[in-house]
Write a protein that holds these residues in place. Structure first.
Motif, PDB file in Angstrom:
ATOM      1  N   GLN A 100       0.779  -1.066  -0.392  1.00 48.67           N
ATOM      2  CA  GLN A 100       0.028   0.231   0.431  1.00 48.67           C
ATOM      3  C   GLN A 100       1.001   1.331  -0.390  1.00 48.67           C
ATOM      4  N   ILE A 101       2.151   1.445   1.368  1.00 46.15           N
ATOM      5  CA  ILE A 101       2.847   2.401   0.875  1.00 46.15           C
ATOM      6  C   ILE A 101       3.438   2.722  -0.156  1.00 46.15           C
ATOM      7  N   GLU A 102       4.054   1.606  -1.409  1.00 45.74           N
ATOM      8  CA  GLU A 102       4.625   1.427  -2.193  1.00 45.74           C
ATOM      9  C   GLU A 102       3.464   2.182  -3.304  1.00 45.74           C
ATOM     10  N   SER A 103       2.404   1.670  -3.335  1.00 40.45           N
ATOM     11  CA  SER A 103       1.371   1.920  -4.135  1.00 40.45           C
ATOM     12  C   SER A 103       1.210   4.219  -4.363  1.00 40.45           C
ATOM     13  N   GLN A 104       1.311   4.176  -3.061  1.00 39.74           N
ATOM     14  CA  GLN A 104       1.097   5.805  -2.925  1.00 39.74           C
ATOM     15  C   GLN A 104       2.313   6.557  -3.274  1.00 39.74           C
TER      16      GLN A 104
END
Length: 206
Positions: A100-104
């Motif tokens: 999720q962090i990578e996606s953000q």
């Protein structure tokens, strides 16, 4: 009218969008909590079975005590299995959260790139070069002025400045009139006549 103005507008609560990843993380954490509760329950039962086995041995019931210890051993193996399951769940939660962090981050980079593209469309490379050239010329011109004000002129430059100043003064100043004013001429004429008359009277007296 007053009733309309007195009513307060209720702001809509901010709706938080729950993604599939959020749901998956929530379910995994719920399973983790259940496993921990199960481990705690088994741990309590293991202690009870151990105490029962001790009591059976005291009563001379060795076979039943042995059976109770086998049950305890099986329950301990269940705890080990749940430890492995807990480790897998924690790793999966970590992986999903990190994804999720990578996606953000990727989304942020995309927004940043779009913003840069729009800025590049507004300000072309030619415009930037022109601004830089104008800035460079302004800096050079200001530096020349600073050099002049700080006494950066050579001796020849000073002489040229003085010569040009003289030329400007000659052109700008009006010519001095050579004719005397009428009042001065009349006064000189009267004085001359008076001297001539005095000289004549002196000659006649002699």
């Amino acid at each position: 009218m007053g009733g309309l103005f007195s009513k307060e507008k209720k702001s809509k609560p901010t709706e938080s969008k729950v993604t599939e990843q959020d749901k998956a993380i929530l379910q995994l954490k719920q399973q983790r909590d259940k496993l921990k509760q199960y481990q705690k329950k088994i741990g309590v039962q293991i202690e009870k079975d151990r105490e029962v086995a001790k009591s059976l041995l005291k009563d001379g019931k060795k076979d039943k005590a042995k059976l109770m210890l086998r049950k305890k051993k099986f329950q301990e193996s269940l705890i080990e299995k749940t430890d492995g399951q807990l480790e897998n769940i924690e790793r999966m939660v970590h992986d999903i959260e990190f994804a999720q962090i990578e996606s953000q981050v990727v989304q942020g980079l995309k927004v940043g790139n779009d913003s840069l593209k729009k800025l590049h469309e507004i300000l072309s490379l030619e415009d930037v070069e022109k601004i830089m050239d104008d800035t460079r010329e302004s800096i050079d011109y200001q530096r020349e002025i600073d050099d002049l004000l700080s006494g950066g002129l050579t001796t020849q430059d000073e002489e040229d400045v003085l010569a040009e100043l003289d030329e400007i003064v000659k052109v700008e100043l009006p010519e001095v009139p050579t004719d005397e004013l009428p009042e001065i001429e009349e006064k000189k004429r009267k004085e001359k006549s008076q001297r001539d008359r005095q000289q004549a009277e002196a000659m006649m007296a002699s």
